[in-house]
Design a protein around this motif. Structure first.
Motif, short mmCIF file in Angstrom:
data_model
loop_
_atom_site.label_atom_id
_atom_site.label_comp_id
_atom_site.label_asym_id
_atom_site.label_seq_id
_atom_site.Cartn_x
_atom_site.Cartn_y
_atom_site.Cartn_z
N UNK A 63 0.83 -1.21 0.00
CA UNK A 63 0.00 0.00 0.00
C UNK A 63 0.86 1.25 0.00
N UNK A 64 0.37 2.36 -0.56
CA UNK A 64 -0.95 2.51 -1.19
C UNK A 64 -1.05 1.76 -2.51
N UNK A 65 -2.27 1.42 -2.92
CA UNK A 65 -2.43 0.71 -4.19
C UNK A 65 -2.09 1.61 -5.37
N UNK A 66 -1.64 1.01 -6.44
CA UNK A 66 -1.33 1.77 -7.66
C UNK A 66 -2.64 2.18 -8.33
N UNK A 67 -2.64 3.36 -8.92
CA UNK A 67 -3.83 3.85 -9.62
C UNK A 67 -3.50 4.08 -11.09
N UNK A 68 -4.32 3.57 -12.00
CA UNK A 68 -4.09 3.84 -13.42
C UNK A 68 -4.41 5.29 -13.76
N UNK A 69 -4.03 5.70 -14.94
CA UNK A 69 -4.33 7.07 -15.38
C UNK A 69 -5.82 7.33 -15.29
N UNK A 70 -6.19 8.51 -14.80
CA UNK A 70 -7.60 8.86 -14.66
C UNK A 70 -8.16 8.53 -13.29
N UNK A 71 -7.33 7.94 -12.41
CA UNK A 71 -7.78 7.62 -11.06
C UNK A 71 -6.78 8.19 -10.06
N UNK A 72 -7.18 8.25 -8.78
CA UNK A 72 -6.28 8.73 -7.75
C UNK A 72 -6.49 7.93 -6.47
N UNK A 73 -5.50 7.99 -5.59
CA UNK A 73 -5.53 7.26 -4.33
C UNK A 73 -5.47 8.25 -3.17
N UNK A 74 -6.33 8.05 -2.18
CA UNK A 74 -6.38 8.91 -1.01
C UNK A 74 -6.33 8.07 0.25
N UNK A 75 -5.72 8.63 1.29
CA UNK A 75 -5.73 7.99 2.61
C UNK A 75 -6.66 8.78 3.51
N UNK A 76 -7.29 8.09 4.44
CA UNK A 76 -8.16 8.80 5.37
C UNK A 76 -9.00 7.84 6.19
N UNK A 77 -10.11 8.34 6.67
CA UNK A 77 -10.98 7.57 7.56
C UNK A 77 -12.43 7.62 7.08
N UNK A 78 -13.10 6.51 7.23
CA UNK A 78 -14.51 6.43 6.88
C UNK A 78 -15.34 7.01 8.03
N UNK A 79 -16.13 8.02 7.74
CA UNK A 79 -17.01 8.59 8.76
C UNK A 79 -18.38 7.95 8.70
N UNK A 80 -18.95 7.85 7.49
CA UNK A 80 -20.23 7.17 7.32
C UNK A 80 -20.22 6.41 5.99
#
Length: 202
Positions: A63-80
């Motif tokens: 991690x983080x996972x690789x993202x192909x063109x046109x996508x992005x990767x974010x880190x954070x927390x699930x609230x709902x």
């Protein structure tokens, strides 16, 4: 005249031989390049396969996972995470998952560690605004959480988006190794989450 014709013919033959030789050299060079590229590709594939094998043995994802063109990767927390029609609606609190000198400096500036001292486990999460972002989650999104299944040890276990929703909202689900408070990586295309992966934090 006969000698001249013979000499011209011989010259023509020599020209043709030189042309054939040049073509042979070009073809040979091209073949060498292709073989070299094939060898390099094979080496890369072998390295990738080896990396995958290590991941399978350790149980952890890289991690983080690789993202192909046109996508992005974010880190954070699930609230709902709530079901809405044929999909889920995610409210996500993004943060920075930092390491190395970036983590050490940020933690020192926040007063978490003395200046010049390393942070524990070489990572530090910076989450200042807590501004929530909204994303859509299809039921077939790829999801992994951390579990400890006896002799298998800690591993990234695939689950469904429905089970992830039960983990967030309360409901029947498998036991996690650590809560989702450890944070997750999401891979996003436009406004839709394609992948969730729980981050391991010792």
């Amino acid at each position: 005249m006969r000698l001249r014709r013979h000499w011209v013919g011989e010259r023509q033959v020599r020209i043709e031989e030189e042309s054939v030789m040049k073509r042979s050299i070009v073809i040979g060079a091209a073949a060498t390049v292709l073989l070299g590229a094939a060898g390099y590709t094979g080496l890369s594939l072998s390295a990738g396969a080896a990396s995958s094998a290590v991941e399978r043995q350790s149980g952890f994802l890289l991690l983080p996972p690789a993202a192909p063109a046109g996508q992005m990767v974010l880190f954070g927390h699930i609230k709902t995470l709530k079901r809405t029609g044929n999909h889920y609606r995610l409210r996500f609190d993004p943060a920075w998952f930092t390491s190395g000198i970036t983590a050490n400096t940020a933690a020192a500036e926040d007063g978490v560690v003395p200046k010049g001292q390393p942070v524990p486990n070489d990572n530090y999460i910076v989450d200042e605004s807590h501004r929530l972002l909204t994303y859509l989650v299809p039921p077939k999104a790829h999801v992994t959480v951390l579990t400890n299944q006896g002799t298998k040890g800690i591993s990234a276990t695939p689950i469904t988006a429905a089970e992830l929703s039960r983990i967030v909202n309360g409901g029947k689900h498998r036991k996690l190794f650590e809560p989702l408070d450890s944070g997750v990586w999401i891979r996003v295309r436009i406004d839709t989450v394609r992948e969730f992966d729980q981050q391991y934090r010792p």
